[in-house]
Design an enzyme around this catalytic site. Structure first.
Site, PDB file in Angstrom:
ATOM      1  N   GLU A 121       0.833  -1.206   0.000  1.00 31.66           N
ATOM      2  CA  GLU A 121       0.000   0.000   0.000  1.00 31.66           C
ATOM      3  C   GLU A 121       0.868   1.257   0.000  1.00 31.66           C
ATOM      4  OE1 GLU A 121      -3.538  -0.330   2.346  1.00 31.66           O
ATOM      5  OE2 GLU A 121      -3.248   1.667   3.187  1.00 31.66           O
ATOM      6  N   GLU A 145      -5.910   6.537  -0.192  1.00 34.37           N
ATOM      7  CA  GLU A 145      -6.380   7.235   1.000  1.00 34.37           C
ATOM      8  C   GLU A 145      -6.058   8.726   0.980  1.00 34.37           C
ATOM      9  OE1 GLU A 145      -3.674   4.783   3.600  1.00 34.37           O
ATOM     10  OE2 GLU A 145      -3.420   6.710   4.586  1.00 34.37           O
ATOM     11  N   HIS A 189     -10.572   3.028   2.330  1.00 33.23           N
ATOM     12  CA  HIS A 189      -9.641   3.310   3.430  1.00 33.23           C
ATOM     13  C   HIS A 189     -10.436   3.816   4.624  1.00 33.23           C
ATOM     14  CE1 HIS A 189      -7.255   6.462   5.638  1.00 33.23           C
ATOM     15  NE2 HIS A 189      -6.428   5.453   5.734  1.00 33.23           N
TER      16      HIS A 189
HETATM   17 MG    MG Z   1      -2.649   3.223   4.459  1.00 30.31          MG
END
Ligand code: MG
Length: 377
Positions: free
Chosen positions: A220, A246, A296
């Protein structure tokens, strides 16, 4: 059904001295957010969350949106984004405006759900989804000297079958943390790692190579969110699913990630990306291009509830049951009373299954006394 009142409520909680948590990018010592409360003439209340600096966002909602919202029909919710770009011609697409818009959008969908007596995921066209598979978002970088095994052991005790951990502070540390997590989780659990954008592409490639024996489900934010060319370079250097989103906002940024095929999984935050309306557009773009979408979540319980409703609406398409791919749903396990204390009944991720609330709207009851305790305006 007109909206007669809008209130933006900035909230904050300071973590205990020395108990900050974070990532390779740094430590947070407070948890804060802005709730949005809408009221209609018949007394219905809708809640949303704008996930951005609390007081600034509350002021922005008052200054930019409040006059337009009062008198508005919540069913006109999708005109909000248009307004933000038209009237906010020079700044409407900026991050904090989109965060403010997200909070209002989510609150309007909560109202719509209450008016039509359906949970939001059904109104968004999702199938009757009753549960998701939560993963523990854990093993944070901590201000105190935490044994990295401890949060993973706790996740196992709580019944999680998947976890995501923080890495990105150096190759040896990455290996140590991932080895610890994998040993405790066992071979069958899904394990993800989050760099929080702290590496350069070749450092990502080296770390991924070092971690190849540990069966990582996705990496990520390997490089900073703004670094689109870096994402393309990572994609070409590694053979592992890449997730991000995110820190991205609105359909235009996600369109670039999806069109460029830089990532395999997009992760909009319902309190930032533009709310349900924009997340739905992002989901349509992603699934059309066979990119997965997994929201997220590092929010209060209002943003968490919104993310659950959204995740429950996301189609599995184009995959069939022959490829068992549980919809892994992020559940932050760091201390945050804004996540645990604001609801009459808090959302329970333990036992490996996360029930999707089936009550109207977001399916939650906000404890307004608790909200007042964390209010900072
Ligand atoms: Mg993250």
């Amino acid at each position: 059904m007109e909206i007669i009142e809008i209130e933006a409520i900035p909230l904050s909680h300071s973590l205990d001295e020395g108990r900050g948590v974070g990532s390779a990018r740094g430590i947070h010592t407070t948890r804060s957010t802005t709730l949005v409360k809408l009221k209609t003439a018949d007394g219905s209340v809708g809640w949303g969350e704008a996930f951005a600096p609390a007081r600034t966002t509350a002021t922005l909602i008052e200054e930019l949106f409040a006059d337009k919202i009062v008198g508005m029909d919540p069913f006109a919710v999708e005109s909000l984004a248009e307004e933000s770009y038209m009237e906010g011609y020079h700044f409407g697409g900026s991050a904090i405006v989109q965060c403010a818009l997200s909070g209002i959008d989510v609150a309007m969908w909560d109202l719509i759900g209450k008016i039509v007596n359906r949970p939001v995921h059904q109104i968004l066209g999702g199938k009757k989804t009753t549960s998701l598979t939560p993963y523990a978002s854990t093993m944070y970088v901590t201000e105190w000297d935490q044994d990295p095994a401890e949060p993973i052991e706790r996740a196992i005790e709580e019944g999680f079958t998947a976890a995501k951990i923080k890495i990105g502070r150096g190759f040896e540390d990455d290996i140590e943390r991932v080895r610890t997590a994998r040993e405790i989780l066992g071979d069958n659990a899904s394990l993800m790692v989050d760099f929080n954008g702290n590496y350069r592409p070749k450092q990502v490639a080296r770390s991924v190579e070092n971690l190849s024996e540990f069966d990582i489900a996705w990496i990520e934010e390997p490089v900073p969110p703004e670094n689109h060319s870096g994402y393309r370079q990572v994609r070409d250097l590694v053979d592992i699913p890449i997730a991000t989103g995110e820190a991205h906002y609105n359909r235009f940024e996600f369109k670039q990630l999806i069109d460029d095929r830089t990532v395999d999984i997009v992760q909009p935050n319902l309190g930032r990306c533009g709310g349900f309306s924009e997340a739905r557009r992002i989901a349509d773009m992603a699934t059309t291009e066979n990119v997965a979408i997994r929201p997220h979540v590092w929010n209060s319980s209002v943003g968490l509830a919104a993310a659950i409703q959204f995740a429950a609406s996301v189609p599995k398409y184009p995959h069939a049951d022959y490829i068992p791919e549980p919809l892994l749903f992020e559940f932050d396990r760091s201390k945050n009373p804004l996540r645990d204390d604001l609801m009459i009944d808090s959302i329970d991720p333990t036992g490996g299954v996360l029930e999707v609330p089936q009550d109207p709207g977001l399916g939650i009851s906000v404890d307004e006394d608790a909200v007042e305790r964390y209010r900072i305006d």
